[in-house]
Design an enzyme around this catalytic site. Structure first.
Site, PDB file in Angstrom:
ATOM      1  N   GLU A   1      98.211  63.138  26.463  1.00 14.64           N
ATOM      2  CA  GLU A   1      99.235  64.178  26.591  1.00 14.64           C
ATOM      3  C   GLU A   1      98.691  65.555  26.206  1.00 14.64           C
ATOM      4  O   GLU A   1      98.964  66.551  26.875  1.00 14.64           O
ATOM      5  CB  GLU A   1     100.451  63.820  25.736  1.00 14.64           C
ATOM      6  CG  GLU A   1     101.131  62.530  26.147  1.00 14.64           C
ATOM      7  CD  GLU A   1     100.494  61.284  25.524  1.00 14.64           C
ATOM      8  OE1 GLU A   1     100.933  60.173  25.862  1.00 14.64           O
ATOM      9  OE2 GLU A   1      99.567  61.439  24.691  1.00 14.64           O
TER      10      GLU A   1
ATOM     11  N   ASP B   1      94.135  62.963  33.334  1.00 17.20           N
ATOM     12  CA  ASP B   1      94.927  63.973  32.634  1.00 17.20           C
ATOM     13  C   ASP B   1      94.725  65.346  33.282  1.00 17.20           C
ATOM     14  O   ASP B   1      95.659  66.138  33.395  1.00 17.20           O
ATOM     15  CB  ASP B   1      94.534  64.030  31.161  1.00 17.20           C
ATOM     16  CG  ASP B   1      94.586  62.658  30.504  1.00 17.20           C
ATOM     17  OD1 ASP B   1      95.470  61.849  30.857  1.00 17.20           O
ATOM     18  OD2 ASP B   1      93.736  62.386  29.627  1.00 17.20           O
TER      19      ASP B   1
END
Length: 314
Positions: free
Chosen positions: A35, A257
């Site tokens: 994240e 990501d």
């Protein structure tokens, strides 16, 4: 705020030598977390991003917070935990092979996140909530925290984006499928890698994986296909979007990501899904060219001059 995300970030220790960790004598220190990788990637592309988490009230926790904050990500909702440590992990470098990863995260501060850690007024500043399948795998309280974040986002009109990011060192395929297919049903955009799509749906082609996830509740599905690029589908359209050639892959960790950061950047700029996926393919390719989870994430100044190019250069 453009995007808010939540999840665990760990200190990453990488040996300066190649080979088994038992022979490593020196390490370089950085950070890693799906994240926060995405959040840093978005910040480098010019967006406002907030990261929610828990860190140990220790030197590693301060290092992680300062690193992420230094990249322009808002960390004002990070909680420092006096009772639990910041997690660490090691990346064992191997010539010609993907690195081996060793986690030391059980009982970490982030694994103790609870729904009470979430500030609704903070989340509702954003247009998008970004979550991954790593967080619910950490603990029952983390799973409840993700459920609460989705509830708050949907209640306040945010678009919820979900990357399954399945980590089989954290749970079995069966448990991951059971939990994450339910999470996916409550998200607007679902972005699995091809193998993750197989685990979640049992299907074996990008088209069938996407169709299954659309029928499960998603509005948009993007299936990441590595060097082949990606396939996206909505109820109205679908298309393969080719990838970008990379002359030499240095480190594949973090490319997914980086893809997510590029894709979301495209959506925030008002681009079509095809254009956003293409930007995701480009940012993902950049990440492959540098060692480390975040070190290869590009800045918008690197992307903009060659938006129409067909190869990634630095």
């Amino acid at each position: 705020m453009d995007v808010v995300t939540l999840g665990e970030t760990m200190v990453l220790l990488v040996p300066t030598s190649v080979g088994p960790l038992r022979y490593a004598g020196q390490f370089e220190k950085t950070i890693g977390g799906a994240e926060s990788n995405m959040a840093i990637g978005l910040a480098r592309l010019g967006h406002q991003v907030g990261w929610i988490s828990r860190l140990g009230n220790d030197e590693f926790g301060l290092y992680v917070r300062n690193f992420i904050r230094g990249e322009g990500v808002d960390t004002s909702r990070v909680i420092f935990d006096d009772l639990h440590p910041t997690a660490v992990f090691f990346k064992e470098r191997q010539l010609g092979q993907e690195p081996r990863i060793y986690y030391y995260r059980k009982g970490s501060a982030a694994s103790c996140m609870t729904p009470e850690d979430l500030d609704e007024s903070y989340i509702t500043q954003a247009q998008f909530l970004y979550i991954t399948g790593i967080t619910p795998a950490l603990s029952a309280s983390c799973e409840a925290t993700v459920d609460r974040a989705i509830e708050l986002a949907r209640r306040n009109g945010l678009t919820v984006v979900f990357d399954p990011n399945i980590r089989l060192k954290l749970w079995s395929k069966e448990e991951a499928r059971r939990v994450l297919i339910d999470v996916a049903s409550r998200c607007d955009i679902v972005m699995p890698g091809f193998e993750e799509g197989e685990i979640l749906t049992g299907e074996q082609t990008p088209e069938k994986i996407a169709a299954c996830l659309l029928a499960n509740g998603a509005r948009v599905v993007v299936v990441k296909l590595g060097e082949r690029g990606a396939y996206f589908a909505t109820p109205e359209q679908s298309e393969y979007v080719e990838g970008f050639p990379v002359k030499q892959i240095v480190d594949p960790i973090g490319a997914g990501d980086a893809f997510a950061a590029g894709f979301l950047s495209g959506l925030l700029r008002g681009w079509t899904y095809r254009e956003a996926v293409r930007l995701g393919n480009r940012t993902g390719a950049y990440a492959l060219t540098v060692a480390g989870d975040v070190e290869g994430l590009p800045f918008w100044s690197q992307i903009e001059p060659q938006k129409s190019g067909n190869q990634v250069t630095r």
